[in-house]
Design a protein around this motif. Sequence first.
Motif, short mmCIF file in Angstrom:
data_model
loop_
_atom_site.label_atom_id
_atom_site.label_comp_id
_atom_site.label_asym_id
_atom_site.label_seq_id
_atom_site.Cartn_x
_atom_site.Cartn_y
_atom_site.Cartn_z
N ALA A 49 0.80 -1.23 0.00
CA ALA A 49 0.00 0.00 0.00
C ALA A 49 0.84 1.28 0.00
O ALA A 49 0.30 2.36 -0.25
CB ALA A 49 -0.93 0.01 1.20
N LEU A 50 2.13 1.18 0.28
CA LEU A 50 2.99 2.37 0.34
C LEU A 50 4.25 2.17 -0.50
O LEU A 50 4.82 1.08 -0.52
CB LEU A 50 3.42 2.66 1.79
CG LEU A 50 2.32 2.99 2.78
CD1 LEU A 50 2.89 3.05 4.20
CD2 LEU A 50 1.67 4.32 2.42
N ASP A 51 4.68 3.25 -1.14
CA ASP A 51 5.95 3.18 -1.87
C ASP A 51 7.12 3.30 -0.89
O ASP A 51 6.95 3.75 0.24
CB ASP A 51 6.01 4.28 -2.94
CG ASP A 51 5.98 5.66 -2.33
OD1 ASP A 51 7.05 6.18 -1.99
OD2 ASP A 51 4.87 6.21 -2.16
N GLN A 52 8.30 2.90 -1.34
CA GLN A 52 9.47 2.89 -0.47
C GLN A 52 9.86 4.27 0.04
O GLN A 52 10.29 4.41 1.18
CB GLN A 52 10.67 2.25 -1.18
CG GLN A 52 10.86 0.80 -0.87
CD GLN A 52 10.92 0.49 0.61
OE1 GLN A 52 11.92 0.76 1.27
NE2 GLN A 52 9.86 -0.06 1.17
N LYS A 53 9.71 5.28 -0.77
CA LYS A 53 10.06 6.62 -0.31
C LYS A 53 9.20 7.00 0.89
O LYS A 53 9.72 7.48 1.91
CB LYS A 53 9.91 7.64 -1.43
CG LYS A 53 10.33 9.05 -1.01
CD LYS A 53 10.38 10.00 -2.18
CE LYS A 53 9.02 10.55 -2.47
NZ LYS A 53 9.08 11.68 -3.44
N THR A 54 7.91 6.75 0.81
CA THR A 54 7.00 7.06 1.91
C THR A 54 7.34 6.25 3.15
O THR A 54 7.42 6.78 4.26
CB THR A 54 5.54 6.82 1.49
OG1 THR A 54 5.25 7.64 0.35
CG2 THR A 54 4.58 7.12 2.62
N VAL A 55 7.57 4.96 2.98
CA VAL A 55 7.92 4.09 4.11
C VAL A 55 9.18 4.61 4.79
O VAL A 55 9.24 4.71 6.03
CB VAL A 55 8.12 2.63 3.64
CG1 VAL A 55 8.74 1.78 4.74
CG2 VAL A 55 6.81 2.03 3.17
N GLN A 56 10.18 4.94 4.01
CA GLN A 56 11.44 5.36 4.60
C GLN A 56 11.35 6.74 5.24
O GLN A 56 11.99 7.00 6.27
CB GLN A 56 12.57 5.29 3.57
CG GLN A 56 12.87 3.87 3.11
CD GLN A 56 13.22 2.93 4.26
OE1 GLN A 56 13.77 3.32 5.28
NE2 GLN A 56 12.90 1.65 4.09
N LEU A 57 10.55 7.64 4.67
CA LEU A 57 10.33 8.93 5.32
C LEU A 57 9.62 8.74 6.66
O LEU A 57 9.95 9.40 7.65
CB LEU A 57 9.51 9.86 4.41
CG LEU A 57 10.26 10.45 3.22
CD1 LEU A 57 9.29 11.09 2.24
CD2 LEU A 57 11.31 11.45 3.68
N MET A 58 8.66 7.82 6.69
CA MET A 58 7.97 7.51 7.94
C MET A 58 8.94 6.93 8.96
O MET A 58 8.95 7.34 10.14
CB MET A 58 6.83 6.52 7.70
CG MET A 58 5.65 7.09 6.95
SD MET A 58 4.41 5.83 6.54
CE MET A 58 3.89 5.32 8.17
N ALA A 59 9.76 5.98 8.54
CA ALA A 59 10.72 5.36 9.45
C ALA A 59 11.70 6.41 9.97
O ALA A 59 12.04 6.42 11.17
CB ALA A 59 11.47 4.23 8.74
N PHE A 60 12.16 7.30 9.10
CA PHE A 60 13.06 8.38 9.50
C PHE A 60 12.41 9.23 10.59
O PHE A 60 12.99 9.47 11.64
CB PHE A 60 13.42 9.21 8.27
CG PHE A 60 14.25 10.43 8.55
CD1 PHE A 60 15.50 10.33 9.11
CD2 PHE A 60 13.77 11.69 8.21
CE1 PHE A 60 16.28 11.46 9.36
CE2 PHE A 60 14.53 12.83 8.44
CZ PHE A 60 15.79 12.71 9.03
#
Length: 129
Positions: free
Chosen positions: A59-70
């Motif tokens: 449901a999420l692209d990697q950029k979004t996932v990584q921004l969230m994790a950051f």
Amino acid sequence: MAKTRDDLPTLAELEKRYEDMIGFTPPRIAKRLKLGMAVAPEVVAAIEDWRITALTPEALDQKTVQLMAFAILLTQTSEAATNHAKAAIKAGATLEELHAAAAVAALFRGVAAFNLAGEVLTGLFPDKA
């Protein structure tokens, strides 16, 4: 059903997951993986399978996932924020997007999160500092 030892990923395969996402296997993680695979490979494989599943949702692209994790890691003032900033950059995030994620983290964690973000981002974008 639990996996047998023959069904478990190898140490190299687990390290490759980090290399694919971040570009390298962080030293602390490499030590944890090496020790865990020698002592309790079933546990390490289960944790790493969970980690990669959570970090690669459909449901999420990697950029979004990584921004969230950051942002989440900034709220914890965790050194791991740097690794997820690198993964976000690898996935196409800009300095502006990372800074915006840091501002969201600062809202919930305060200046400590923004200070950590400043340290991380000036290290990753030295030409902008």
